[in-house]
Structures are given as C-alpha cells and as structure tokens.
Design a protein around this motif. Structure first.
Motif, short mmCIF file in Angstrom:
data_model
loop_
_atom_site.label_atom_id
_atom_site.label_comp_id
_atom_site.label_asym_id
_atom_site.label_seq_id
_atom_site.Cartn_x
_atom_site.Cartn_y
_atom_site.Cartn_z
N THR A 152 -41.27 6.03 31.91
CA THR A 152 -42.52 5.41 31.45
C THR A 152 -42.69 3.95 31.88
N SER A 153 -41.64 3.28 32.33
CA SER A 153 -41.78 1.87 32.69
C SER A 153 -41.21 1.63 34.08
N PRO A 154 -41.66 0.56 34.75
CA PRO A 154 -41.10 0.22 36.06
C PRO A 154 -39.58 0.03 36.01
N ALA A 167 -33.72 4.78 37.91
CA ALA A 167 -33.57 6.18 38.31
C ALA A 167 -33.67 6.38 39.81
N ARG A 168 -34.40 5.51 40.51
CA ARG A 168 -34.73 5.79 41.90
C ARG A 168 -34.16 4.82 42.92
N LEU A 169 -33.90 3.58 42.51
CA LEU A 169 -33.59 2.57 43.52
C LEU A 169 -32.22 1.91 43.37
N GLN A 170 -31.48 2.19 42.31
CA GLN A 170 -30.21 1.49 42.13
C GLN A 170 -29.10 2.06 42.99
N ARG A 198 -51.17 4.89 33.22
CA ARG A 198 -50.11 4.51 32.28
C ARG A 198 -49.51 3.16 32.65
N ARG A 199 -49.24 2.30 31.73
CA ARG A 199 -49.15 2.49 30.29
C ARG A 199 -50.43 2.06 29.59
N TYR A 200 -51.53 2.63 29.92
CA TYR A 200 -52.89 2.51 29.40
C TYR A 200 -53.15 1.25 28.58
N SER A 241 -40.87 5.18 44.18
CA SER A 241 -40.67 3.76 43.97
C SER A 241 -40.57 3.45 42.48
N PHE A 242 -40.31 2.18 42.17
CA PHE A 242 -40.34 1.73 40.78
C PHE A 242 -41.76 1.69 40.25
N ALA A 243 -42.75 1.63 41.15
CA ALA A 243 -44.16 1.59 40.76
C ALA A 243 -44.79 2.96 40.99
N ASP A 244 -45.62 3.40 40.05
CA ASP A 244 -46.37 4.63 40.27
C ASP A 244 -47.23 4.49 41.51
N SER A 245 -47.46 5.61 42.18
CA SER A 245 -48.16 5.58 43.46
C SER A 245 -49.60 5.08 43.32
#
Length: 233
Positions: free
Chosen positions: A28-30, A36-39, A140-142, A187-191
C-alpha cells in the motif's frame, strides 16, 4: 449506480486474475513496494528490463479493459454533454488532472482545473448545477480532499466522472461514470503509464465529438501565431 459498481468489480477481478494485481494492491505504500521490489541486488539493465516489461503489460491491460467496458467512451459522452467541466486531483493526481484539463480546454469551452489555490474546492461547491460535470482523479492512497469534493459535488446534483485505480476506490460509489485503470508496477511507485494514456484517450474522444472543437483549435493556432508563442512559429 450499484450495477455500475458491479461491472467495475467484475472487470477488476479479470485484470487481477491475469496479473496478480491483488498482490500489488497489498503493497500500500512506496516504502513497502521499495522493500518488496528493489532491495534485492539488481543490475541497472535487469531492473530496466523488468520495469519496461511490466509497464508494457500494464498499458496493454488498461487498453483491453476500457475497450471491453466502454468506460472511457461513456465518460467522454458525459463530459461533452456538460455545460461546465471541472477537473480535479490532489497530490500526484494533480499532474494527471492538469494534463486532462489542458487538452480538454483546447477543444471545449468552460473547462476549469480545480487547483485548490486560484480555483478552490469551496468555490466550485458553492455553485454546482445539474448540468456540471467533475472529472475527479484519485489513486491510492486516495487523498481526502478529492474524495470529499466528489462526494459533495454529486450530492449537490452534479455528475462525477471518476478516474481511479480500483473498484473499491472511494470515488466509484459517488461517480456516475468510473474509469478504472490498472497501475501494477515493478517500481516503488505505482505505474503512471496507463493513467496518462487513459487520460489522453479520454481527452481525444471528448474533443473529437465536441461541437466547435475544430473551429476552436484553428482559432488557437491563429492566436499562437499572432502572439508568437512558440519557437517553431
């Protein structure tokens, strides 16, 4: 309204089933997405390939969805039919709102970007008419400001067109038309890719069916030459 939400929910399930979108929605957050994706160690080339692959897939899914559900065409019809058109988004969504407002204003009259400064939410809500439409963009996160504006605009009798990223978005319950755009990302940011593309599609369909759009565009070109606005001119 309930049938409209059901159709969005069904479409959401289809997209999630193809891409693992529900797993994406759980991050839900950057900060969570970065972890989860970049470390894990990645070469720049490998990361670039993964991002490009996912962006390409997300864009294809967005176009497949709106082609199937007709949501962009329906939203364009609502915007064209309106007497006044307001466009709003807060935070990152303000960039998409600005893009849409600029493109719409090239071919349509009475297009107003609600920027929260020169045009404040209270200014819009104080004079809502039943022929008005608000295109509200929220992902999100609206942000509460956009959701509150959409709720009150609809309650005052205006039509809300939502551009958002999930059937469960707080905008869909108050919108007369909703465009749900997948934002799955590596990415850490939603597309942002599909959102920008769908906003472009909405502006194109709206302008193409608006009376006077060609004349308005021609007049803008004449004024641009007269005022020497562009380097190319």
């Amino acid at each position: 309204m309930a049938r409209h939400a059901d159709r969005i929910e069904q479409a959401d399930a289809v997209v999630d089933g193809r891409t693992g979108g529900r797993a994406n929605r759980d991050l839900t957050s950057p900060h969570q997405r970065f972890g989860a994706r970049l470390q894990r160690p990645n070469s720049a080339a490998a990361l670039q390939a993964r991002v490009i692959e996912q962006e390409t897939r997300t864009l294809a899914e967005a176009f497949a969805r709106v082609s199937e559900d007709g949501s962009v065409a329906a939203a364009a019809a609502a915007v064209v039919a309106a007497r006044r058109r307001f466009v709003a988004g807060t935070g990152k969504a303000f960039a998409y709102a600005s893009l849409l407002a600029v493109d719409l204003s090239a071919g349509l009259s009475n297009v107003t970007l609600v920027d929260g400064t020169l045009v404040r939410h209270v200014d819009v809500l104080a004079d809502v008419r039943d022929a008005d439409v608000l295109v509200a963009i929220s992902l999100r996160r609206y942000r509460r400001e956009t959701v509150a504006l959409a709720e009150r605009f609809a309650a005052a009798g205006g039509t809300v067109v939502a551009v958002t990223d999930a059937a469960a978005s707080p905008l869909t319950s108050v919108a007369g038309q909703s465009i749900v755009v997948p934002t799955d990302s590596a990415s850490f940011a939603d597309s942002p890719t599909a959102v920008a593309a769908v906003v472009h599609l909405l502006a194109t369909l709206t302008t193409a069916s608006a009376k006077g759009a060609r004349r308005r565009l021609a007049e803008r070109d004449r004024l641009a030459r007269e005022l020497d606005i562009y380097w190319e001119g």
